[in-house]
Design a protein around this motif. Structure first.
Motif, mmCIF file in Angstrom:
data_model
loop_
_atom_site.group_PDB
_atom_site.id
_atom_site.type_symbol
_atom_site.label_atom_id
_atom_site.label_comp_id
_atom_site.label_asym_id
_atom_site.label_seq_id
_atom_site.Cartn_x
_atom_site.Cartn_y
_atom_site.Cartn_z
ATOM 1 N N ILE A 59 -1.876 -4.734 -0.391
ATOM 2 C CA ILE A 59 -2.491 -4.869 0.934
ATOM 3 C C ILE A 59 -1.384 -4.982 1.978
ATOM 4 O O ILE A 59 -0.411 -5.713 1.783
ATOM 5 N N SER A 60 -1.520 -4.225 3.054
ATOM 6 C CA SER A 60 -0.568 -4.286 4.166
ATOM 7 C C SER A 60 -1.148 -5.165 5.267
ATOM 8 O O SER A 60 -2.265 -5.674 5.155
ATOM 9 N N SER A 61 -0.414 -5.307 6.352
ATOM 10 C CA SER A 61 -0.925 -6.088 7.479
ATOM 11 C C SER A 61 -2.188 -5.441 8.049
ATOM 12 O O SER A 61 -3.095 -6.148 8.497
ATOM 13 N N THR A 62 -2.263 -4.124 7.998
ATOM 14 C CA THR A 62 -3.475 -3.427 8.438
ATOM 15 C C THR A 62 -4.649 -3.825 7.555
ATOM 16 O O THR A 62 -5.754 -4.066 8.037
ATOM 17 N N GLY A 63 -4.426 -3.910 6.267
ATOM 18 C CA GLY A 63 -5.463 -4.326 5.337
ATOM 19 C C GLY A 63 -5.908 -5.757 5.571
ATOM 20 O O GLY A 63 -7.101 -6.076 5.519
ATOM 21 N N LEU A 64 -4.958 -6.633 5.850
ATOM 22 C CA LEU A 64 -5.298 -8.026 6.158
ATOM 23 C C LEU A 64 -6.198 -8.098 7.389
ATOM 24 O O LEU A 64 -7.172 -8.846 7.417
ATOM 25 N N ARG A 65 -5.880 -7.290 8.392
ATOM 26 C CA ARG A 65 -6.694 -7.262 9.612
ATOM 27 C C ARG A 65 -8.117 -6.812 9.284
ATOM 28 O O ARG A 65 -9.088 -7.388 9.786
#
Length: 100
Positions: free
Chosen positions: A53-59
């Protein structure tokens, strides 16, 4: 990124597999839009086969969480691997979600 759904009357089990990053974010948003709008009592994200998971995924996880809570529902993340759990811990997201 793949998502398979199992629905009961008031619960949705979404089995995630693969990676959630900038390249797969649009696809993930399409998958979660009906969940957020469907007013389920409980949504479970089964992350047994979820790899990254990337920061985009966390968002996107946070967006889904907010939409479900706005309708008095509950989001639970299940079977998160140690590496991804570490990302949640380091970013302070652990306190925002329920884990099994």
């Amino acid at each position: 990124m793949e998502i398979n759904f199992e629905r009961t009357e008031n619960e949705i089990l979404a089995k995630l597999s693969g990676r959630l990053d900038t390249a797969t974010a649009v696809e993930f948003e399409k998958y979660i839009a009906p969940i957020a709008e469907g007013n389920p009592n409980r949504v479970i994200l089964d992350c047994t086969e979820f790899e990254y998971i990337s920061s985009t995924g966390l968002r996107l996880f946070l967006t889904l969480q907010k939409a479900i809570k706005a309708n008095s529902g509950q989001l639970t993340i299940r079977n998160l691997n140690v590496d991804i759990k570490t990302v949640f811990d380091m970013t302070g997201f652990t306190s925002l979600f329920s884990f099994e």
